[in-house]
Structure formats: structure tokens, C-alpha cells
Write a protein that holds these residues in place. Structure first.
Motif, PDB file in Angstrom:
ATOM      1  N   GLY A  54     -10.272   4.646   4.041  1.00 50.19           N
ATOM      2  CA  GLY A  54      -9.676   5.286   5.220  1.00 50.19           C
ATOM      3  C   GLY A  54      -9.812   4.466   6.479  1.00 50.19           C
ATOM      4  N   ILE A  55      -9.977   3.155   6.300  1.00 53.64           N
ATOM      5  CA  ILE A  55     -10.107   2.247   7.445  1.00 53.64           C
ATOM      6  C   ILE A  55      -8.902   1.314   7.433  1.00 53.64           C
ATOM      7  N   TRP A  56      -8.229   1.212   8.578  1.00 53.61           N
ATOM      8  CA  TRP A  56      -7.047   0.336   8.642  1.00 53.61           C
ATOM      9  C   TRP A  56      -7.487  -1.117   8.745  1.00 53.61           C
ATOM     10  N   PRO A  57      -6.800  -2.015   8.034  1.00 51.79           N
ATOM     11  CA  PRO A  57      -7.191  -3.426   8.105  1.00 51.79           C
ATOM     12  C   PRO A  57      -6.933  -4.056   9.468  1.00 51.79           C
ATOM     13  N   SER A  58      -6.012  -3.482  10.247  1.00 52.10           N
ATOM     14  CA  SER A  58      -5.705  -4.060  11.563  1.00 52.10           C
ATOM     15  C   SER A  58      -4.915  -3.028  12.350  1.00 52.10           C
ATOM     16  N   VAL A  59      -4.809  -3.228  13.638  1.00 51.15           N
ATOM     17  CA  VAL A  59      -4.027  -2.284  14.447  1.00 51.15           C
ATOM     18  C   VAL A  59      -2.543  -2.351  14.078  1.00 51.15           C
ATOM     19  N   GLU A  60      -2.074  -3.539  13.668  1.00 55.68           N
ATOM     20  CA  GLU A  60      -0.667  -3.655  13.258  1.00 55.68           C
ATOM     21  C   GLU A  60      -0.368  -2.765  12.051  1.00 55.68           C
ATOM     22  N   THR A  61      -1.272  -2.790  11.068  1.00 59.50           N
ATOM     23  CA  THR A  61      -1.020  -1.977   9.871  1.00 59.50           C
ATOM     24  C   THR A  61      -1.048  -0.498  10.237  1.00 59.50           C
ATOM     25  N   GLU A  62      -1.998  -0.119  11.075  1.00 58.34           N
ATOM     26  CA  GLU A  62      -2.094   1.289  11.459  1.00 58.34           C
ATOM     27  C   GLU A  62      -0.814   1.731  12.168  1.00 58.34           C
ATOM     28  N   ALA A  63      -0.338   0.916  13.103  1.00 54.75           N
ATOM     29  CA  ALA A  63       0.851   1.294  13.866  1.00 54.75           C
ATOM     30  C   ALA A  63       2.055   1.442  12.937  1.00 54.75           C
ATOM     31  N   LEU A  64       2.264   0.470  12.066  1.00 49.85           N
ATOM     32  CA  LEU A  64       3.450   0.526  11.208  1.00 49.85           C
ATOM     33  C   LEU A  64       3.369   1.698  10.229  1.00 49.85           C
ATOM     34  N   MET A  65       2.197   1.881   9.635  1.00 48.84           N
ATOM     35  CA  MET A  65       2.070   2.946   8.629  1.00 48.84           C
ATOM     36  C   MET A  65       2.203   4.321   9.270  1.00 48.84           C
ATOM     37  N   ARG A  66       1.679   4.485  10.485  1.00 49.75           N
ATOM     38  CA  ARG A  66       1.805   5.779  11.163  1.00 49.75           C
ATOM     39  C   ARG A  66       3.267   6.114  11.405  1.00 49.75           C
ATOM     40  N   VAL A  67       4.047   5.099  11.805  1.00 51.01           N
ATOM     41  CA  VAL A  67       5.482   5.312  12.014  1.00 51.01           C
ATOM     42  C   VAL A  67       6.141   5.783  10.710  1.00 51.01           C
ATOM     43  N   ARG A  68       5.653   5.254   9.591  1.00 47.23           N
ATOM     44  CA  ARG A  68       6.212   5.639   8.285  1.00 47.23           C
ATOM     45  C   ARG A  68       5.620   6.942   7.761  1.00 47.23           C
ATOM     46  N   GLY A  69       4.718   7.551   8.520  1.00 48.26           N
ATOM     47  CA  GLY A  69       4.124   8.815   8.083  1.00 48.26           C
ATOM     48  C   GLY A  69       3.004   8.658   7.078  1.00 48.26           C
ATOM     49  N   VAL A  70       2.450   7.444   6.964  1.00 48.36           N
ATOM     50  CA  VAL A  70       1.332   7.232   6.038  1.00 48.36           C
ATOM     51  C   VAL A  70       0.022   7.429   6.797  1.00 48.36           C
ATOM     52  N   GLU A  71      -0.800   8.352   6.336  1.00 50.25           N
ATOM     53  CA  GLU A  71      -2.084   8.613   6.974  1.00 50.25           C
ATOM     54  C   GLU A  71      -3.207   8.274   5.992  1.00 50.25           C
ATOM     55  N   LEU A  72      -4.311   7.789   6.503  1.00 44.15           N
ATOM     56  CA  LEU A  72      -5.504   7.576   5.682  1.00 44.15           C
ATOM     57  C   LEU A  72      -6.611   8.491   6.204  1.00 44.15           C
TER      58      LEU A  72
END
Ligand SMILES: *Cc1c(COP(=O)(O)O)cnc(C)c1O
Length: 372
Positions: free
Chosen positions: A219-237
Motif C-alpha cells: 500500500g505504498i506508492w513507489p513515487s508521487v508520479e505513480t500515485e498521481a496517475l493511478m489515482r486519476v485511473r481510480g486505482v487505490e492502494l
């Protein structure tokens, strides 16, 4: 109890399912090295063994711990196994990472021959990390030789990416092209894998047959870029780790009093200081002093002064009633406040990976079971 880690195995199982859905039809290999990124090797591996394609560890020792816990899922050892340990590796039925073209490869073959069963091999190709692996130029020939060695079951070929956390890295495409070229001659039965969490998220074309997911499982994002993109796609950890201690002692100090070694913090007013029984020997980075925050009674308070080997200080002046025995949350939720591993890591000038991987094995852990 001085410090304690609570691990939500349900969150880890949900993250694995979320990521499996994201990358399908590619499969997920679960990376549980470094004590499952501090979350507890055996418990995490058990929670994932039946749903993931295989477990990846760094060392043979970790693989043997899993076998002794009667986990019989396929295990891939990502790191080097010394020649003297090859018998034990074969007995534990693990897949080796192979990149050697000489003596070591012959030793692997000879152990398999003597023990009467093939060694499962994932061949590693270095395409730009300069860490482990065959040179991309030598790889086609070496891979053909591995495939033709009767003592080897060549299950996979893989590489590791250097800059996949970034959105605009042409280097990831370069590495992928080198890898695909190096493995072009392999038969369809040999699995190809390149992506870890960040690439699996940001670079769909690197997913190939299997992705090797570590940090995202926790449940830890590898980087802020991954978190931003995945959140836009509706992917939550879902963060899986809660890390707590308790106030050991309280002090009322006058304005001007200094706290801790080196006297790096001075009370700007009359203050209430909580002594926390946790220091860098327990995994709280020394850099957290005068930089990070913790939660007490649902309030965010500053760590002040230098973190000691086994102790640290929090300024709880603003927290009415703070008293010895109160819970102190370093990572996790308390009321409406939450501190993520990445928040604490950033305050300490490091990354979530390092923070959780260095959580000592001796910190007691409790596990909330996955709902199945
Ligand atoms: C640690 C590791 C991974 C997992 O990386 P994450 O960024 O945690 O997903 C994958 N592959 C290799 C070779 C690794 O060493």
C-alpha cells in the motif's frame, strides 16, 4: 511493549488483487524480500502464496524460512546464491537467478545432475541498471546455452528497470527494447518479466508475461508520479502497516530549555515534552528529529530534538491530557489524522521503501487476517 507494528494482511491481499486486475493478463509475482518490506516475511507470504504466480525473495535464507514454514508456492531467489549453498537451494526447490557464463553455471548444472532433478532458472539480463545480469549483447548466446542445458529448466528471463518511476523516461523504452532483442530467440514457454511496481503502473508495455510487485503490495506508492496517475485511473492502494509506541515519560519545561543531544531544540515557550521509547535502533531514522510528526490523541505533533538510539521526543504542549502510556502513532491513523510511510520517509529525507525495509525484525508485529 515499547514499539509495535500492526500489519493488515487483508489490505495486502486487496492490494494484490487490485494490482492483478490492473496488469491482467500479465501475472503478479509477489516480492517479499527484506522481511516483506518490514511487514513480516512468513505471514505476508502465507497471505499471498495461493493467489500470486510465485514469491520472490532476495536470499536463499529467506526462501528456506518460507519452506520451513511449509509454504510450498514457487519461490524465485532474485539475488546471488553462493556455490556452497546450491545443494540447499536445490533441496528447497527454489528457482535461481542465473547470469553466469562459466564456472558457476557449471556448478549449478552439476548439483542438479548429482541430485537427479533439474534446477529451475530465471536468466537475468542487465539492460541498464549495471547490477546483476548478462550483458545484453552476450545474452542471446548465453540464453540459448541455458535452454540447451539438460540440467536446467529455463522458466524465465528477466531484467530490471532503472528509471521507471518517471513519466517521461525514454530510458525505460530503451531498456525494454534491449531486453526484447536479447530474448527474441527464446521459445514461448520461457516467461519474460521486467516490470516492478512503478513500471507495472506507468509503463503498460513493460508488463510482458509477469510483473514483480513489491512496494505496491504494502500500500505504498513507489513515487508521487505513480500515485498521481493511478489515482486519476481510480486505482487505490490500502496502507497495510500501523507503527506505534507509547509515551514513556512526560516533562514540563520552561521557555529556553533545550531538549536532547546537541541541544538542537529549545522550547520557545513553556512546553510539555513526551519522551518516546523509540529511536534509530528501533527503525526511527535519526533524521526524523526536528523534522517529522507523530500522532498523539488524534493530534499531529512534532518530533523535537535529536532522535537517540532508543528514544525520541515529541512536543505535546498542544495536546490536552497527554500522559505516559498514551499511544503514539508513527505510521498509521489516529482519529482523523493519518501519517503514511511515505510522509514519515519524506520528512526524514528518504523513501517509503527504506523506512519500512529497516523496521527491525525484533519489533513485535500483530497481524489482522485477510478476509477470505
Ligand atoms: C525489489 C525488486 C522488485 C520489486 O520492486 P518494487 O518497486 O518494490 O515493486 C522487483 N524486481 C527486482 C529484481 C527487485 O529487486
Amino acid at each position: 511493549m515499547i514499539a509495535h507494528a500492526a500489519v493488515d494482511l487483508g489490505a495486502i491481499a486487496r492490494n494484490a488483487a487490485t494490482l492483478a486486475e490492473l496488469v491482467a493478463p500479465a501475472r503478479v509475482a509477489a516480492v517479499v524480500k527484506a522481511n516483506a518490506y518490514g511487514h513480516g516475511l512468513v505471514e505476508v507470504a502465507r497471505a499471498l502464496a495461493r493467489t500470486c504466480a510465485r514469491l520472490c525473495v532476495y536470499s536463499l535464507e529467506e526462501a528456506i524460512v518460507l519452506r520451513e514454514a511449509e509454504i510450498d508456492a514457487p519461490i524465485h531467489v532474485l539475488g546471488p546464491v553462493p556455490p556452497g549453498d546450491l545443494d540447499a537451494a536445490h533441496a528447497a526447490d527454489v528457482a535461481l537467478t542465473l547470469w553466469d557464463r562459466g564456472l558457476y553455471a557449471r556448478q549449478v548444472a552439476s548439483v542438479a545432475r548429482r541430485r537427479g532433478r533439474r534446477f529451475t532458472i530465471h536468466a537475468k539480463v542487465d539492460t541498464g541498471v549495471v547490477r546483476l545480469g548478462l550483458d545484453a549483447g552476450d545474452a542471446p548466446d548465453a540464453l540459448q546455452r541455458y535452454a540447451a542445458t539438460p540440467e536446467f529448466a529455463l522458466a524465465g528471463a528477466f531484467t530490471h528497470l532503472a528509471a521507471a518511476e518517471e513519466l517521461d523516461s525514454s530510458f525505460t523504452d530503451e531498456q525494454l527494447a534491449r531486453f526484447l532483442a536479447a530474448t527474441r530467440e527464446l521459445g514461448p514457454g520461457v516467461e519474460r518479466h521486467a516490470a516492478a511496481t512503478a513500471a507495472a503502473m506507468l509503463w503498460p508495455r513493460t508488463r510482458l508475461d509477469t510483473v514483480r510487485i513489491g512496494i505496491g503490495l504494502y500500500g505504498i506508492w513507489p513515487s508521487v508520479e505513480t500515485e498521481a496517475l493511478m489515482r486519476v485511473r481510480g486505482v487505490e492502494l490500502a496502507p497495510a502497516l500501523t507503527w506505534r509506541t507509547r509515551i514513556a515519560a512526560m516533562h514540563e519545561i520552561d521557555a529556553g530549555t533545550t531538549v536532547g543531544y546537541g541541544r538542537t531544540w529549545q522550547a520557545p515557550r513553556r512546553s510539555r515534552i513526551a519522551t518516546l521509547p523509540i529511536g534509530y535502533a528501533e527503525g526511527l531514522p535519526r533524521a526524523a528529529g526536528n523534522a517529522a510528526h507523530v500522532l498523539v490523541r488524534g493530534a499531529r505533533v512534532a518530533l523535537v530534538g535529536r532522535v537517540c538510539m532508543n528514544m525520541a521526543f515529541a512536543d505535546v504542549t498542544g495536546v490536552a491530557g497527554a500522559a505516559p502510556g498514551d499511544d503514539v502513532t508513527l505510521i498509521g491513523r489516529d482519529g482523523r489524522e493519518e501519517i503514511l510511510a511515505a510522509d514519515l520517509a519524506a520528512a526524514c529525507g528518504t523513501i517509503g521503501y527504506e523506512l519500512v525495509a529497516r523496521l527491525p525484525a525484533h519489533v513485535p508485529r500483530t497481524y489482522a487476517a485477510p478476509v477470505s
